[in-house]
Motif scaffolding. Structure first.
Motif, PDB file in Angstrom:
ATOM      1  N   PRO A 110      39.304  -4.083  55.889  1.00 40.92           N
ATOM      2  CA  PRO A 110      38.760  -2.590  55.980  1.00 40.92           C
ATOM      3  C   PRO A 110      39.662  -1.624  56.183  1.00 40.92           C
ATOM      4  N   ARG A 111      39.685  -0.416  55.552  1.00 40.95           N
ATOM      5  CA  ARG A 111      40.634   0.675  55.397  1.00 40.95           C
ATOM      6  C   ARG A 111      40.102   1.850  56.339  1.00 40.95           C
ATOM      7  N   HIS A 112      38.793   2.149  56.257  1.00 40.70           N
ATOM      8  CA  HIS A 112      38.330   3.484  57.020  1.00 40.70           C
ATOM      9  C   HIS A 112      37.948   2.986  58.460  1.00 40.70           C
ATOM     10  N   PRO A 113      38.465   4.036  59.326  1.00 41.15           N
ATOM     11  CA  PRO A 113      38.439   3.647  60.785  1.00 41.15           C
ATOM     12  C   PRO A 113      36.788   3.342  61.134  1.00 41.15           C
ATOM     13  N   TYR A 114      35.790   3.888  60.241  1.00 40.64           N
ATOM     14  CA  TYR A 114      34.392   3.708  60.557  1.00 40.64           C
ATOM     15  C   TYR A 114      34.115   2.236  60.271  1.00 40.64           C
ATOM     16  N   THR A 115      34.468   1.951  59.133  1.00 43.25           N
ATOM     17  CA  THR A 115      34.213   0.669  58.937  1.00 43.25           C
ATOM     18  C   THR A 115      34.725  -0.459  59.797  1.00 43.25           C
ATOM     19  N   ARG A 116      36.051  -0.178  60.361  1.00 41.11           N
ATOM     20  CA  ARG A 116      36.628  -1.178  61.217  1.00 41.11           C
ATOM     21  C   ARG A 116      35.724  -1.307  62.657  1.00 41.11           C
ATOM     22  N   ALA A 117      35.251  -0.011  62.850  1.00 39.82           N
ATOM     23  CA  ALA A 117      34.392  -0.123  64.065  1.00 39.82           C
ATOM     24  C   ALA A 117      33.450  -0.834  63.921  1.00 39.82           C
ATOM     25  N   LEU A 118      32.427  -0.650  62.671  1.00 45.39           N
ATOM     26  CA  LEU A 118      31.451  -1.453  62.612  1.00 45.39           C
ATOM     27  C   LEU A 118      31.631  -2.874  62.365  1.00 45.39           C
ATOM     28  N   LEU A 119      32.628  -3.232  62.177  1.00 48.76           N
ATOM     29  CA  LEU A 119      33.142  -4.861  61.858  1.00 48.76           C
ATOM     30  C   LEU A 119      33.279  -5.434  63.135  1.00 48.76           C
ATOM     31  N   ALA A 120      33.991  -4.528  64.011  1.00 47.25           N
ATOM     32  CA  ALA A 120      34.373  -4.968  65.311  1.00 47.25           C
ATOM     33  C   ALA A 120      33.164  -5.214  66.077  1.00 47.25           C
ATOM     34  N   ALA A 121      32.195  -4.416  65.891  1.00 45.23           N
ATOM     35  CA  ALA A 121      30.714  -4.542  66.717  1.00 45.23           C
ATOM     36  C   ALA A 121      29.992  -5.659  66.417  1.00 45.23           C
ATOM     37  N   PRO A 127      27.536  13.110  65.835  1.00 47.99           N
ATOM     38  CA  PRO A 127      27.251  14.613  65.777  1.00 47.99           C
ATOM     39  C   PRO A 127      25.856  15.218  65.535  1.00 47.99           C
ATOM     40  N   ASP A 128      25.539  16.306  65.627  1.00 49.64           N
ATOM     41  CA  ASP A 128      24.326  16.699  64.791  1.00 49.64           C
ATOM     42  C   ASP A 128      24.449  16.854  63.578  1.00 49.64           C
ATOM     43  N   PRO A 129      23.507  16.197  62.853  1.00 54.69           N
ATOM     44  CA  PRO A 129      23.782  16.150  61.335  1.00 54.69           C
ATOM     45  C   PRO A 129      23.684  17.553  60.802  1.00 54.69           C
ATOM     46  N   ALA A 130      22.979  18.537  61.340  1.00 54.99           N
ATOM     47  CA  ALA A 130      23.003  19.891  60.744  1.00 54.99           C
ATOM     48  C   ALA A 130      24.289  20.700  61.287  1.00 54.99           C
ATOM     49  N   ARG A 131      25.079  20.080  61.937  1.00 57.06           N
ATOM     50  CA  ARG A 131      26.160  20.617  62.250  1.00 57.06           C
ATOM     51  C   ARG A 131      27.330  19.769  62.339  1.00 57.06           C
ATOM     52  N   LEU A 132      27.699  19.236  61.382  1.00 53.99           N
ATOM     53  CA  LEU A 132      28.953  18.227  60.942  1.00 53.99           C
ATOM     54  C   LEU A 132      30.254  19.038  61.330  1.00 53.99           C
ATOM     55  N   PRO A 133      31.227  18.276  61.906  1.00 52.22           N
ATOM     56  CA  PRO A 133      32.564  18.630  62.117  1.00 52.22           C
ATOM     57  C   PRO A 133      33.179  19.383  60.914  1.00 52.22           C
ATOM     58  N   SER A 134      34.144  20.161  60.818  1.00 46.72           N
ATOM     59  CA  SER A 134      34.628  20.744  59.557  1.00 46.72           C
ATOM     60  C   SER A 134      35.632  19.391  59.089  1.00 46.72           C
ATOM     61  N   GLY A 135      36.117  19.704  58.056  1.00 44.83           N
ATOM     62  CA  GLY A 135      36.923  18.665  57.349  1.00 44.83           C
ATOM     63  C   GLY A 135      36.275  17.464  57.234  1.00 44.83           C
ATOM     64  N   CYS A 136      37.094  16.148  57.681  1.00 46.61           N
ATOM     65  CA  CYS A 136      36.379  14.779  57.759  1.00 46.61           C
ATOM     66  C   CYS A 136      35.380  14.810  58.663  1.00 46.61           C
ATOM     67  N   ARG A 137      34.073  14.522  58.434  1.00 46.57           N
ATOM     68  CA  ARG A 137      32.914  14.515  59.086  1.00 46.57           C
ATOM     69  C   ARG A 137      33.001  13.404  60.065  1.00 46.57           C
ATOM     70  N   PHE A 138      33.765  12.425  60.041  1.00 50.53           N
ATOM     71  CA  PHE A 138      34.017  11.303  61.109  1.00 50.53           C
ATOM     72  C   PHE A 138      35.069  11.529  62.154  1.00 50.53           C
ATOM     73  N   ARG A 139      35.819  12.990  61.928  1.00 52.63           N
ATOM     74  CA  ARG A 139      36.969  13.078  62.734  1.00 52.63           C
ATOM     75  C   ARG A 139      36.695  13.093  64.223  1.00 52.63           C
ATOM     76  N   SER A 140      35.339  13.751  64.507  1.00 48.77           N
ATOM     77  CA  SER A 140      35.136  13.700  66.112  1.00 48.77           C
ATOM     78  C   SER A 140      35.029  12.505  66.898  1.00 48.77           C
ATOM     79  N   ARG A 141      34.826  11.227  65.911  1.00 50.36           N
ATOM     80  CA  ARG A 141      34.582   9.847  66.773  1.00 50.36           C
ATOM     81  C   ARG A 141      35.804   9.107  66.250  1.00 50.36           C
ATOM     82  N   CYS A 142      36.961   9.658  65.681  1.00 50.43           N
ATOM     83  CA  CYS A 142      37.836   8.729  65.193  1.00 50.43           C
ATOM     84  C   CYS A 142      39.056   8.883  65.931  1.00 50.43           C
TER      85      CYS A 142
END
Length: 333
Positions: A248-259, A279-294
């Motif tokens: 897996p190349r995306h950090p989100y995918t790696r987190a899902l697989l590790a769980a 995050p709040d789906p109505a107020r996603l982070p700027s840029g990459c939407r996964f960055r606040s958890r990455c």
């Protein structure tokens, strides 16, 4: 010449209004699906995975024209579903069927299950009236049910039997696309295995294009040929099953697989990354939407939103760490 895909989703977006304030006015929007492109060939199974609330079910409902998109197209057998009139759309719908998550809530309790399956033929006016009951009997046998089950009511059957009937109701129309929205999550583990084996057999027999939606990566690994990972409306990784589970190349995918629980000692030793609160789906982070958890986010992740791009042939990722020179998504998207 390569045949066209059974399902092609192009630039698909679905936005829901957020209401608030004293008079319940629209205060914002949630992009449940945000610029998704996907294609599924005949006989191919595509697994769609992600956390609850990421837009998987909305994408599945839109693929069978139960949800109207805000923008983009859904091409089924080469025809744009949302450009069709009511009569033509009804005809096209027989080629794309849905298997629901909870089989106990998707049947009319006042109708026998055999009658519910036959109603699909009656609604689409398929076959001669005298041939419909034999067709119902045949599809019940194919999904592993006995003739006497046809005269029973939903409350008289188990969840596993009802899901088999749900599959029968979908397949009696001989569709080319089957969308399965968490089809085994409401079933016991032993029954899950039986239903999954049945689905794989029927997919091969009917050469179905299968969109299999699930949050369970272990189930997707068993069913899918390719896997698309979805995060808050976007596809963030798309690859063959073997490539995605091996590397897996995306950090989100790696987190899902590790769980995912595993009997492999090497994988059991890997601690799943702590993702924190979504995050709040109505107020996603700027840029990459996964960055606040990455845990590997850097400055560019806050400034630019990465678009899906090939990291390896056939393996696409939306991540600046995986594809540094990949394209970005315009802020207006």
């Amino acid at each position: 010449m390569k045949p066209p895909p059974v399902l092609a989703v192009e630039g698909l977006s679905v936005r829901y209004p957020v209401r608030g304030g004293l008079f319940g006015g629209v205060t914002g929007h949630v992009a449940a699906v945000d610029g998704v492109d996907l294609a599924i060939a005949r006989g191919e199974a595509l697994g769609l995975v992600g956390e609850s609330g990421c837009g998987k079910s909305t994408l599945g409902r839109t693929a069978v024209a139960l949800q109207r998109p805000t923008s983009g197209r859904v091409m089924l057998r080469g025809q744009d579903l949302f450009a069709l009139g009511p009569r033509d759309l009804k005809h096209q719908r027989r080629h794309a069927q849905l298997v629901f998550q909870n089989p106990k809530t998707c049947f009319d309790p006042r109708r026998t299950v055999g009658g519910s399956v036959r109603m699909a033929l009656d609604t689409q006016d398929l076959l001669d009236p005298g041939d419909r009951e034999p067709a119902v009997a045949d599809i019940f046998a194919r999904v592993g049910l006995r003739p006497e089950h046809r005269s029973r009511y939903p409350h008289e059957l188990s969840g596993g039997q009802l899901q088999r009937i749900g599959i029968a109701r979908a397949l009696i129309l001989r569709p080319e696309l089957l969308v399965c929205d968490e089809p085994v999550s409401a079933l016991d583990v032993s029954v899950q295995a039986q239903v999954l084996n049945l689905m794989k057999e029927l997919q091969a027999e009917f050469r179905l294009a299968l969109l299999f939606i699930s949050h369970n990566l272990a189930v997707v690994e068993y069913v899918a040929d390719r896997v698309a990972v979805m995060y808050y409306g976007r596809i963030v990784e798309l690859a063959s099953r073997a490539a995605l589970f091996a590397g897996p190349r995306h950090p989100y995918t790696r987190a899902l697989l590790a769980a995912v629980p595993s009997m492999d000692p090497a994988r059991r030793d890997e601690a799943a990354p702590h993702l924190g609160e979504p995050p709040d789906p109505a107020r996603l982070p700027s840029g990459c939407r996964f960055r606040s958890r990455c845990h590997i986010a850097f400055a560019r992740c806050a400034a630019d939103d990465p678009a899906l791009a090939e990291a390896n042939p056939g393996h696409a990722v939306a991540c600046w760490a995986a594809v540094p020179d990949g394209p970005s998504v315009p802020a207006s998207a």
